[in-house]
Design a protein around this motif. Structure first.
Motif, PDB file in Angstrom:
ATOM      1  N   SER A  33       0.811  -1.206   0.000  1.00 52.43           N
ATOM      2  CA  SER A  33       0.000   0.000   0.000  1.00 52.43           C
ATOM      3  C   SER A  33       0.848   1.261   0.000  1.00 52.43           C
ATOM      4  N   ALA A  34       2.155   1.151   0.203  1.00 58.94           N
ATOM      5  CA  ALA A  34       3.029   2.316   0.139  1.00 58.94           C
ATOM      6  C   ALA A  34       3.015   2.905  -1.270  1.00 58.94           C
ATOM      7  N   LYS A  35       2.961   2.056  -2.281  1.00 57.76           N
ATOM      8  CA  LYS A  35       2.910   2.531  -3.663  1.00 57.76           C
ATOM      9  C   LYS A  35       1.623   3.318  -3.906  1.00 57.76           C
ATOM     10  N   ASP A  36       0.501   2.821  -3.400  1.00 59.79           N
ATOM     11  CA  ASP A  36      -0.772   3.516  -3.565  1.00 59.79           C
ATOM     12  C   ASP A  36      -0.756   4.868  -2.869  1.00 59.79           C
ATOM     13  N   PHE A  37      -0.180   4.922  -1.669  1.00 62.29           N
ATOM     14  CA  PHE A  37      -0.111   6.182  -0.942  1.00 62.29           C
ATOM     15  C   PHE A  37       0.800   7.179  -1.650  1.00 62.29           C
ATOM     16  N   ASP A  38       1.901   6.700  -2.225  1.00 60.24           N
ATOM     17  CA  ASP A  38       2.800   7.586  -2.958  1.00 60.24           C
ATOM     18  C   ASP A  38       2.120   8.162  -4.193  1.00 60.24           C
ATOM     19  N   ALA A  40      -1.134   8.595  -4.571  1.00 57.81           N
ATOM     20  CA  ALA A  40      -2.157   9.534  -4.105  1.00 57.81           C
ATOM     21  C   ALA A  40      -1.532  10.843  -3.644  1.00 57.81           C
ATOM     22  N   ALA A  41      -0.352  10.777  -3.037  1.00 58.66           N
ATOM     23  CA  ALA A  41       0.324  11.986  -2.579  1.00 58.66           C
ATOM     24  C   ALA A  41       0.807  12.831  -3.750  1.00 58.66           C
ATOM     25  N   ALA A  42       1.188  12.198  -4.846  1.00 57.85           N
ATOM     26  CA  ALA A  42       1.714  12.929  -6.001  1.00 57.85           C
ATOM     27  C   ALA A  42       0.616  13.423  -6.929  1.00 57.85           C
ATOM     28  N   SER A  43      -0.599  12.923  -6.817  1.00 57.02           N
ATOM     29  CA  SER A  43      -1.655  13.266  -7.770  1.00 57.02           C
ATOM     30  C   SER A  43      -2.020  14.757  -7.786  1.00 57.02           C
ATOM     31  N   PRO A  44      -2.015  15.498  -6.679  1.00 56.97           N
ATOM     32  CA  PRO A  44      -2.321  16.931  -6.793  1.00 56.97           C
ATOM     33  C   PRO A  44      -1.253  17.716  -7.538  1.00 56.97           C
ATOM     34  N   LEU A  45      -0.047  17.171  -7.629  1.00 52.61           N
ATOM     35  CA  LEU A  45       1.044  17.880  -8.291  1.00 52.61           C
ATOM     36  C   LEU A  45       1.081  17.635  -9.791  1.00 52.61           C
ATOM     37  N   GLU A  46       0.329  16.669 -10.261  1.00 51.76           N
ATOM     38  CA  GLU A  46       0.343  16.338 -11.683  1.00 51.76           C
ATOM     39  C   GLU A  46      -0.515  17.324 -12.464  1.00 51.76           C
ATOM     40  N   ASP A  47      -0.101  17.574 -13.703  1.00 52.29           N
ATOM     41  CA  ASP A  47      -0.901  18.420 -14.584  1.00 52.29           C
ATOM     42  C   ASP A  47      -2.103  17.652 -15.074  1.00 52.29           C
ATOM     43  N   ASN A  48      -3.172  18.378 -15.387  1.00 56.14           N
ATOM     44  CA  ASN A  48      -4.354  17.736 -15.952  1.00 56.14           C
ATOM     45  C   ASN A  48      -4.047  17.295 -17.370  1.00 56.14           C
ATOM     46  N   GLN A  49      -4.407  16.091 -17.679  1.00 52.72           N
ATOM     47  CA  GLN A  49      -4.176  15.554 -19.006  1.00 52.72           C
ATOM     48  C   GLN A  49      -5.330  15.959 -19.919  1.00 52.72           C
ATOM     49  N   PRO A  50      -5.033  16.268 -21.185  1.00 55.51           N
ATOM     50  CA  PRO A  50      -6.123  16.595 -22.106  1.00 55.51           C
ATOM     51  C   PRO A  50      -7.065  15.406 -22.246  1.00 55.51           C
ATOM     52  N   GLY A  51      -8.314  15.712 -22.310  1.00 56.92           N
ATOM     53  CA  GLY A  51      -9.305  14.668 -22.490  1.00 56.92           C
ATOM     54  C   GLY A  51      -9.818  14.091 -21.193  1.00 56.92           C
TER      55      GLY A  51
END
Length: 86
Positions: A33-38, A40-51
């Motif tokens: 579950s460490a991979k899942d938490f990592d 989830a932690a990085a998702s707000p920093l990602e740019d929105n993908q087109p589409g």
């Protein structure tokens, strides 16, 4: 007849609380579950993908707000004109 004292009830509740605490800790620190938490932690920093639809939803909300504001302005102007005619 079984008599349960308050001390037995407190001991059982303490044991259940400890089991719940260690269960939560185990869930958090398990490797898979460490991979899942990592992620989830990085998702707000990602740019929105087109589409992904986010841009389209934002444009729909903005256009509905603008049309509502324009309708409110027109309604207020009409009411003011009616009052001025009196």
């Amino acid at each position: 007849m079984i008599v349960i004292s308050i001390d037995i009830i407190r001991a059982i509740l303490t044991l259940l609380t400890m089991i719940a605490f260690f269960g939560i800790c185990w869930h958090i620190f398990v490797r898979h579950s460490a991979k899942d938490f990592d992620e989830a932690a990085a998702s707000p920093l990602e740019d929105n993908q087109p589409g992904d639809g986010l841009e389209q939803k934002t444009m729909q909300i903005n256009s509905s707000l603008i049309s509502t504001t324009q309708e409110d302005t027109a309604r207020k102007n009409h009411q003011q004109a009616s009052i001025n005619q009196l």
